[in-house]
Enzyme design. Sequence first.
Site, mmCIF file in Angstrom:
data_model
loop_
_atom_site.group_PDB
_atom_site.id
_atom_site.type_symbol
_atom_site.label_atom_id
_atom_site.label_comp_id
_atom_site.label_asym_id
_atom_site.label_seq_id
_atom_site.Cartn_x
_atom_site.Cartn_y
_atom_site.Cartn_z
ATOM 1 N N HIS A 120 0.817 -1.216 0.000
ATOM 2 C CA HIS A 120 0.000 0.000 0.000
ATOM 3 C C HIS A 120 0.851 1.266 0.000
ATOM 4 O O HIS A 120 2.020 1.266 0.415
ATOM 5 C CB HIS A 120 -0.922 0.016 1.231
ATOM 6 C CG HIS A 120 -0.181 0.112 2.533
ATOM 7 N ND1 HIS A 120 0.310 1.289 3.036
ATOM 8 C CD2 HIS A 120 0.169 -0.845 3.433
ATOM 9 C CE1 HIS A 120 0.914 1.079 4.186
ATOM 10 N NE2 HIS A 120 0.847 -0.222 4.457
ATOM 11 N N GLU A 123 -1.279 -6.451 7.871
ATOM 12 C CA GLU A 123 0.057 -6.197 8.408
ATOM 13 C C GLU A 123 0.207 -6.988 9.705
ATOM 14 O O GLU A 123 -0.781 -7.336 10.366
ATOM 15 C CB GLU A 123 0.217 -4.700 8.675
ATOM 16 C CG GLU A 123 1.555 -4.278 9.263
ATOM 17 C CD GLU A 123 2.744 -4.656 8.398
ATOM 18 O OE1 GLU A 123 3.114 -5.866 8.445
ATOM 19 O OE2 GLU A 123 3.295 -3.799 7.706
ATOM 20 N N ARG A 180 -6.115 0.973 4.057
ATOM 21 C CA ARG A 180 -5.009 1.492 3.255
ATOM 22 C C ARG A 180 -4.667 0.550 2.099
ATOM 23 O O ARG A 180 -4.287 1.007 1.014
ATOM 24 C CB ARG A 180 -3.777 1.773 4.119
ATOM 25 C CG ARG A 180 -3.234 0.605 4.937
ATOM 26 C CD ARG A 180 -2.224 1.120 5.942
ATOM 27 N NE ARG A 180 -1.544 0.102 6.732
ATOM 28 C CZ ARG A 180 -2.005 -0.384 7.884
ATOM 29 N NH1 ARG A 180 -3.161 0.031 8.363
ATOM 30 N NH2 ARG A 180 -1.291 -1.279 8.565
ATOM 31 N N HIS A 223 0.567 -5.475 2.702
ATOM 32 C CA HIS A 223 1.443 -4.714 3.591
ATOM 33 C C HIS A 223 2.871 -5.236 3.552
ATOM 34 O O HIS A 223 3.136 -6.336 3.054
ATOM 35 C CB HIS A 223 0.889 -4.788 5.012
ATOM 36 C CG HIS A 223 -0.546 -4.404 5.098
ATOM 37 N ND1 HIS A 223 -0.977 -3.139 5.415
ATOM 38 C CD2 HIS A 223 -1.678 -5.134 4.861
ATOM 39 C CE1 HIS A 223 -2.293 -3.095 5.383
ATOM 40 N NE2 HIS A 223 -2.742 -4.296 5.055
#
Length: 348
Positions: free
Chosen positions: A103, A206, A152, A276
């Site tokens: 991202h 993440e 995100r 991520h």
Amino acid sequence: MQMMATTVFQQALGTLESHSCLSSSGFRHECGSASVKLISKDFKVDIALMRRGNYCSKKRSFSLIQASTSQTTVFDPVSSPLHKTANDSKKKPSEAALILIRHGESMWNEKNLFTGCVDVPLTKKGVEEAIEAGKRISNIPIDLIYTSALIRAQMTAMLAMTQHRRKKVPIIQHEENEQARAWSQIFSEETNKQCIPVITAWQLNERMYGELQGLNKQETADKYGKAKVQEWRRSYDIPPPNGESLEMCAERAVAYFQEHIEPQLQSGKNVMIAAHGNSLRSIIMYLDKLTSQEVISLELSTGIPMLYIFKEGSFIRRGSPVAPTEAGVYAYTKRLAQYRQRLDEMLQ
């Protein structure tokens, strides 16, 4: 009844020098096969922090459902063979494209805070990075998109797809319950053909940074010592307080990739993953067969796409395209070159 798009790739035209944003070496690696399962087994993650409703809670069981066939097997005249014969229809696809994108910059990246599983949106720079990433992959076929459950990564995928020349619309699949499935149903077959399913999965999140989440990275280094914070951030199997290590993140991310994403590639689907730094490092560790020591030095830039070709059970890294018109940055396969040609012809 929708027709299934069969993507049949041919022999690669040749290999040009790859431009990679990764520090690891090696371009062709073997991988194991995975069976297709529509419903995953309960997946458990061991983390000291117990928090109800958290994507990374201790020993919480999840059951995920793949997008239905009607959503993922959409006919696309651009990606179909020009002259399909009876023999062609019997051949199994031998190649597929896999695009990985970290991202763009988030608002906590900008503030130098530990983010982890906190759901933070992109900054203006992050939006621009996502759009630029989309330009770089605008000539590569995409049939299916996977993102994490965090905004995100989803913003990055959606913004990137606004730049794709095929102009298909990414649609997030809502499979949480029967009502969500019913309310998000598309009733126009023609519209459905122009959509790309987007599947969100917490396993691609993440890694969870535990008690570091929301703390300033420099202030944390001052408090605990730079060496200790570096150990938490870059070691393979040492987690931060009540958080996940990279090893724990890899267990969930790679298991999800093997069970859900790899079968799609094996069937000939071209897949993009927007996720991520640590979940993608984990997947790349699997794709490139990196050791635990090699993966800790692997760095991924925000908003830079990485292209792999899945061919006959192997993942071949092609690097990162630097511009939408520069076909020679990575070695186009014949199939990808044909797709690019058809896009040019269709949009003239």
